[in-house]
Structures are given as structure tokens and as C-alpha cells.
Motif scaffolding. Structure first.
Motif: not given
Length: 181
Positions: A116-121
Motif C-alpha cells: 500500500a505504501k508503494a502504491v501510494t508513493l
């Protein structure tokens, strides 16, 4: 930046007045960010239907996504709200801080928070290792879709608060750097 005030029940559409009543009954108050969505004549009902739709993610998984997305997007409102909701769903203060830091001691949640962090970033772009770790943790293509939908839900709320800066009506949480030291 324009100044937003939180609309009162008598300042929103009749449809939203009924939703305000339902929120008051269910939560004991109408969260300021929800009230702000009601500036749009159809916004609150549309958003709540989207937010409350069925998903393959359980409540803890949704909170993992909500916390890391809100941390990445720097939304003090959603961090406060989802810290409260995370605790209600059984997360400890330490677990919440770890999730906000992009980690979890639970291997499945760790893969989820990193995904989820990678998707957002990276705005939906993904390195192969993070994607493979997500699948290796037991998540499916359906879960991937539901995580993207959860990221979009939280990003919309993060952006709304970051722009409007309506008052936070959940217990405030410190910035991650302050909370870790």
C-alpha cells in the motif's frame, strides 16, 4: 488557500441531513471531514456508499492501508481517526506506529503495508519484489483490486483534509518522528 468551515446540519441538503442524523446515532457525532463532504449535494451519500461497500479486506487490513496511506499523504485528520479506529480493531499503539513507519511484525500485514505504501508513493507503479511479496503473503488478484480501492478511498479523504484543514475531531496523534522518540 480558501477557508473552509464545517457545515452544520441546517446548511446541507435534506438527503445529507438524514445522513447526519444516522452518523450522530451510530458514532455519537458527525465527523468534521464527513460534514465537509456534504458541501457537495450528493458527495456524502456517494462517498459513504463507496466507503462501506463490501471488500475482501478485513477491518484490520483496511486499517493497515488507511494508516500507511494517511502517513504517506501527511493527513493529520485521517491519522487521528484511523489511530482511534485501529485501536478499536485491536492494534496496540506500538503496532500502529510500526504500520505508520511502513512495517509490521505480522508478516502478512508487513507485505500489505509495504504494498500500500508503494502504491501510494509511486501512484500505482510497483516494483516486482514488493508485488511478489504481496502475493507470497497470501493475497490474491481480488485483494490487489480491493487494496487499490482502499488506497483511493483514503487518498480522497487525505486530499480533502489537506486542502480544507477542517478541525480534527479525533484525539490528535503526534507526527511519526515525534512519536518514535
Amino acid at each position: 488557500m480558501s477557508t473552509f468551515t464545517v457545515p452544520t446540519k441546517d446548511q446541507v441538503s435534506e438527503n445529507h441531513q438524514a445522513i447526519f442524523d444516522n452518523l450522530q446515532k451510530a458514532l455519537g457525532f458527525v465527523p468534521n471531514l464527513y460534514a465537509t463532504i456534504a458541501y457537495s449535494n450528493n458527495g456524502l451519500s456517494k462517498f459513504l456508499a463507496y466507503q462501506n461497500a463490501k471488500t475482501s479486506l478485513n477491518n484490520k487490513e483496511k486499517e493497515v492501508v488507511n494508516l500507511i496511506v494517511s502517513e504517506v499523504n501527511g493527513c493529520s485528520y485521517c491519522l487521528a481517526a484511523h489511530t482511534t479506529i485501529g485501536k478499536m480493531n485491536g492494534f496496540s499503539k506500538e503496532e500502529i506506529l510500526n504500520i505508520r513507519s511502513g512495517n509490521s511484525s505480522n508478516p502478512k500485514f508487513d507485505a500489505l503495508v509495504k504494498f500500500a505504501k508503494a502504491v501510494t508513493l509511486h501512484k500505482g507503479h510497483m516494483d516486482e519484489a514488493t508485488l511478489n511479496a504481496f502475493y507470497a503473503a497470501g493475497y490474491s488478484n481480488g485483494n490487489l483490486v480491493d487494496v487499490i480501492l482502499q488506497v483511493s478511498d483514503k487518498t480522497a479523504m487525505n486530499y480533502l483534509h489537506n486542502l480544507t484543514q477542517v478541525p480534527v475531531d479525533f484525539p490528535a496523534v503526534p507526527a511519526l518522528e515525534e512519536a518514535l522518540f
